[in-house]
Scaffold this active site. Structure first.
Site, PDB file in Angstrom:
ATOM      1  N   TYR A  18       0.816  -1.220   0.000  1.00 37.50           N
ATOM      2  CA  TYR A  18       0.000   0.000   0.000  1.00 37.50           C
ATOM      3  C   TYR A  18       0.849   1.270   0.000  1.00 37.50           C
ATOM      4  CZ  TYR A  18      -3.823  -3.116   1.494  1.00 37.50           C
ATOM      5  OH  TYR A  18      -4.761  -4.124   1.596  1.00 37.50           O
TER       6      TYR A  18
ATOM      7  N   HIS B 218      -0.035 -11.496   1.818  1.00 42.28           N
ATOM      8  CA  HIS B 218      -1.020 -10.681   1.107  1.00 42.28           C
ATOM      9  C   HIS B 218      -1.710 -11.469  -0.012  1.00 42.28           C
ATOM     10  CE1 HIS B 218      -1.845  -6.188   0.051  1.00 42.28           C
ATOM     11  NE2 HIS B 218      -2.916  -6.934  -0.130  1.00 42.28           N
TER      12      HIS B 218
END
Length: 274
Positions: free
Chosen positions: A47, A105
């Site tokens: 991110y 992730h």
């Protein structure tokens, strides 16, 4: 705030997602989220906002023990040495001594599952992560990690909203007392304008988005992590905790098409694998 217990964790059932909030601008948004009442913050190395999240945690003045922080390792860093380096970078950026939940992730087709789970377990044993989790694993991957390798998975994060069926996964996780963390709980904004959800919202004097969040939190073992940049939206999502759906509402939502998956990168696993 309602919470779920998993392994050593007590996880707030409504968290705050930070996907697509890169750079310094994320700090003020997370500060606002903490100020209005969020205590569960979800970030990831990919991110590009861990440093901003870390600064927001400090600026909040909230004791570290009251905050639940998740971050994640990207799918190209799953080899043990690379994973440990990635974790060190994440922890440094966050400015924390530990994270509550460290997650894979996305899976990688080339990952060595046994080595991966052993490495995550070593981070837990060192005290630098409290528990480990995985995101976007399909059912065969979960069976391998949890049932065959005995990995102590504390949470599984996947896309989940009123337009996507996750019954098979929920059944699997509930049998093992593992919570499901729902990302994209508003179907990337689509829930806000869905006629069925809007009709239910009008009945309860709330928004369609609040209905979508309430529907997720109405289910055993489900945590939701919506994102919202404006304080008004952050507050509205929190207020969904108080929305009480009835059987008529649940039946109406159950009638919605449940085959809409909106997060499907080219490296995603085969979701239909048995």
């Amino acid at each position: 705030m309602k919470r779920l217990i998993s392994k050593s964790l007590t996880i707030p059932r409504l968290g705050f997602g930070t996907f697509r909030m890169p750079g310094d601008g994320c700090q003020a948004v997370v500060e606002s989220a903490i100020d209005v009442g969020y205590r569960h913050i979800d970030t990831a190395a990919m991110y590009d906002n861990e440093a901003s999240v870390g600064r927001a945690l400090v600026a909040s003045g909230i004791a570290r023990s009251e905050l639940f922080v998740t971050t994640k390792v990207w799918h190209d860093q799953l080899e043990p040495t690379a994973l440990l380096k990635s974790f060190d970078k994440s922890l440094l950026k966050l400015g924390l001594e530990y994270v509550d939940l460290y997650m894979v992730h996305w899976p990688s087709a080339s990952m060595d599952m046994a080595a991966l789970m052993k490495t995550l377990g070593s981070l837990r044993d060192s005290g630098r992560i409290r528990e480990l989790g995985v995101c976007n694993f399909n059912m065969p991957m979960l069976r391998t990690a949890i049932d065959e390798l005995g990995a102590s998975v504390a949470a599984v994060q996947v896309e989940y909203h009123p337009f996507l069926d996750q019954t098979r996964l929920l059944t699997f996780l509930r049998e093992r007392n593992i919570p499901l963390v729902a990302y994209a709980p508003l179907a990337q904004g689509r829930a806000a304008t869905d006629p069925t959800l809007m009709q239910i919202g009008a009945k309860h004097d709330v928004s369609a988005a609040q209905v979508a969040i309430a529907w997720l939190l109405d289910q055993d073992g489900v945590i939701a992590i919506p994102k919202a940049q404006r304080a008004e939206s952050q507050k509205a999502n929190l207020e969904a905790l108080a929305v009480k759906l009835d059987d008529e509402d649940r039946q109406a939502i159950a009638s919605l098409a449940k085959d809409q998956r909106f997060v499907q990168p080219p490296f995603a696993p085969d979701w239909d694998a048995k």
